[in-house]
Design an enzyme around this catalytic site. Structure first.
Site, PDB file in Angstrom:
ATOM      1  CG  ASP A   1      -1.768   1.196   1.365  1.00  0.00           C
ATOM      2  OD1 ASP A   1      -2.605   1.396   0.476  1.00  0.00           O
ATOM      3  OD2 ASP A   1      -1.619   1.955   2.347  1.00  0.00           O
TER       4      ASP A   1
ATOM      5  CD  GLU B   1      -2.430   2.575  -3.419  1.00  0.00           C
ATOM      6  OE1 GLU B   1      -3.470   3.212  -3.578  1.00  0.00           O
ATOM      7  OE2 GLU B   1      -1.856   2.469  -2.322  1.00  0.00           O
TER       8      GLU B   1
END
Length: 623
Positions: A307, A360
């Site tokens: 993330d 990401e």
């Protein structure tokens, strides 16, 4: 009492390469009790406290190893499910304070936050076939279609539909649904323990503990095992970029900035009100590298989606000019985080061949999926946020505006070869007033559903692996909220059934047709035919497999006009047949659109906001 750390353990720890720290730290069940270990180098004293000693810090003090700053103790007479915390003091006269175990394998259900002794051994895995074939199943030439899931809100139970499904119940409800829909993988939004539901799991306090909301660790093992036995891979969102400020957690762990940076210009991630890990400390590197290893080792996780990578890469991420300082070379690159990400990818691919890592990463950072030995970050895939933003910006335009901006569709192919991409329609695109996918386009309701069918066909036709957030597959009409179930009753209506049938068929086509997955990054796998200019907002392209004869033709009408007499293309000797028409009544359409003609005189006619997929007839008859 002698320390329970061996000399090799100490050396590994001091080097910052102790990726098996999870087998040394925390609470380890041993033959004569439990061995505890916690890293707190600046504490004056540390004790283990719990119900077994009436939370009295005087009764079970720990011993400090001065070389590593790790405190250890063995306690007899306690076993699995024992509640415990660590009591720390910073001086002889300082008041004590309590911390949860950073390495705890299990934790209480929030809002409680004590750690639990838990023995991970003894689960009988049945996924040998999957594990043996994983590397082949997850190779770059294979289809990867990911269903992104928030376990707390996918589906609920109970009289008021407000009770969570357990890990074991999810295994028996989610897995058949994913299989029937044709997805190859599930991606779980963070399931590590977190105290605050609206954080969606991205503010973690128990990095080694599957959240107790849905059961215990072996229940989660059961879920993964059942996924594998049904041919479904499991990807997990992993959050090594920041952690919350909850008092029981990592913040100021031994009364000093231990896991976080001491430098105030590097310490805080203000966007999320969290602290940033200090990647320069070996104890922090051990904690995070071991955590990645732990999920793949103990839970057979098949991929880690990291993330907020962009927030890790840049010292000035979301900061004003006076809020950050350049690195030693004068740049804004976060050198310690970059080294950590490279080391993470090297370690995880060495220890678990066939595992996938996903970044990401929302900027133009070069080499995200380039191997580390070629000076890249070493990820397998990068989320293609540029494609996602361009596509959703285009679909939100009125038909007239679309004709003025075909580059939103054509430009992503200009950089398709730069990385290995996943095309993400993730949870972030259907929250915070962004609207669910079905309402993003303009027009009346039938036109919006037609646009969604067109959008999904473009999504599956474009090079790149696929990711779709739950609910999108049946045209969820409300923005996602973590505190309620998806609106499954929508599947009682024909239009929503049609979207679900289309996604199911697109997944089947994606898996069956090598043209749609073999050459995602290879320029030989894609060829533009129409660029949305001669016929405004009408695009067509070929997707090709390693065998050039094995190809598909996509024709996309993003306009609000009927398209008649549109030439299929100058493909001598190829006779085509429609294998998918988004206007089929089966998908909730008007049953209009078709193909006619022979050889070089082949044409199609199409409804507004529709897509056709064609294939040479000879290939159809051969198969």
């Amino acid at each position: 009492m002698d320390t329970i750390l061996s000399e090799s353990d100490k050396e590994c720890w001091k080097e910052g390469s102790c990726y098996n720290a999870h087998s040394l730290m925390g609470a380890q069940v041993v033959e004569d009790g439990v061995a505890f270990a916690v890293w707190a180098p600046h504490a004056h004293s540390v004790s283990v406290v719990g119900e077994f000693n009436e939370w009295d810090g005087r009764r079970n003090p720990m011993q400090k190893d001065e070389e590593t700053g790790i405190w250890t103790a063995k306690i007899s007479g306690i076993d699995q499910w024992t509640l415990y915390k660590f009591e720390l003091k910073t001086g002889a006269e300082a008041p004590p304070f309590l911390k949860s175990d950073p390495y705890a394998y299990a934790m209480e259900v929030r809002p409680k936050n004590a750690s639990l002794v838990y023995d991970l051994s003894g689960f009988e895995w049945g996924d040998e076939e999957w594990m043996e074939e994983r590397g082949n199943r997850q190779s770059f030439q294979k289809p990867i279609s990911i269903y992104e899931v928030h376990l707390a809100s996918w589906r609920r139970k109970g009289a008021d539909n407000n009770e969570y499904l357990s890990y074991r119940e999810l295994a028996h409800e989610l897995i058949p649904y994913v299989n029937d829909s044709g997805f190859t993988h599930v991606e779980l939004m963070p399931i590590a323990e977190h105290p605050y539901d609206p954080s969606w799991g991205y503010q973690v306090t128990g990095y080694y503990a599957p959240t107790s909301r849905f059961g215990d660790p072996k229940d989660f093992m059961y879920f993964v095992d059942e996924c594998h036995k049904n041919g479904i891979g499991v990807i997990m969102d992993w959050v090594p970029g920041h952690f919350p400020k909850d008092e029981q957690g990592l913040q100021m762990f031994d009364s000093t900035p231990l896991y976080e940076y001491g430098d105030p210009q590097k310490r805080e991630q203000k966007d999320w009100g969290t602290y940033i890990f200090d990647y320069g400390k070996n104890g922090v590197r051990n904690f995070l590298l071991s955590n990645a290893h732990y999920w793949c080792d103990k839970y057979h996780i098949d991929g880690l989606r990291v993330d907020a990578v962009a927030s890790m890469l840049y010292l000035d991420y979301s900061k004003g000019p006076e809020e950050w300082s350049p690195n030693k070379y004068g740049g804004n690159e976060h050198l310690e985080a970059i080294r950590f990400l490279k080391d993470f990818n090297v370690m995880i691919h060495r220890e678990f061949p066939g595992i996938l890592t996903f970044a990401e990463e929302s900027t133009s950072w070069a080499g995200v999926t380039t191997p580390v030995h070629h000076d890249g970050l070493g990820f397998d895939y990068k989320w293609n946020m540029g494609w996602m933003n361009d596509t959703l910006e285009y679909i939100q335009k009125s038909a007239g505006q679309r004709s003025n901006d075909p580059n939103k569709i054509t430009f992503p192919m200009m950089y398709n070869e730069s990385e290995n991409f996943v095309l993400p329609f993730s949870h972030d695109e259907v929250v915070h007033l962004k609207k669910p996918l079905v309402w993003k386009s303009s027009g009346d309701e039938p036109e919006q559903f037609a646009n969604l069918r067109l959008l999904f066909t473009y999504f599956y036709g474009h090079p790149g692996k696929k990711l779709l957030f739950m609910g999108g597959e049946f045209a969820e009409t409300s923005e996602w909220a973590e505190d309620r179930s998806l609106h499954w009753h929508l599947l009682e209506h024909n239009r929503h059934q049609g979207i679900k049938k289309l996604v199911d068929d697109l997944n089947a086509l994606y898996k069956y047709e090598p043209a749609l997955h073999q050459l995602d990054k290879d320029p030989a796998g894609f060829e533009w035919i129409a660029l949305g200019k001669e016929r405004p907002s009408v695009f067509s392209f070929l997707r090709k497999a390693q065998n050039p004869a094995d190809h598909l033709l996509f024709i996309l009408n993003f306009s609000d006009q009927n398209v008649e007499n549109f030439s299929v293309g100058p493909f001598q000797g190829e006779q085509y047949e429609i294998i998918l028409n988004t206007e089929s009544e089966y998908y909730g359409g008007t049953n209009e659109g078709g193909h006619y003609g022979l050889g070089a005189n082949q044409h199609v006619w199409m409804e507004p906001f529709s897509a056709l997929v064609l294939k040479p007839i000879q290939q159809i008859s051969d198969k």
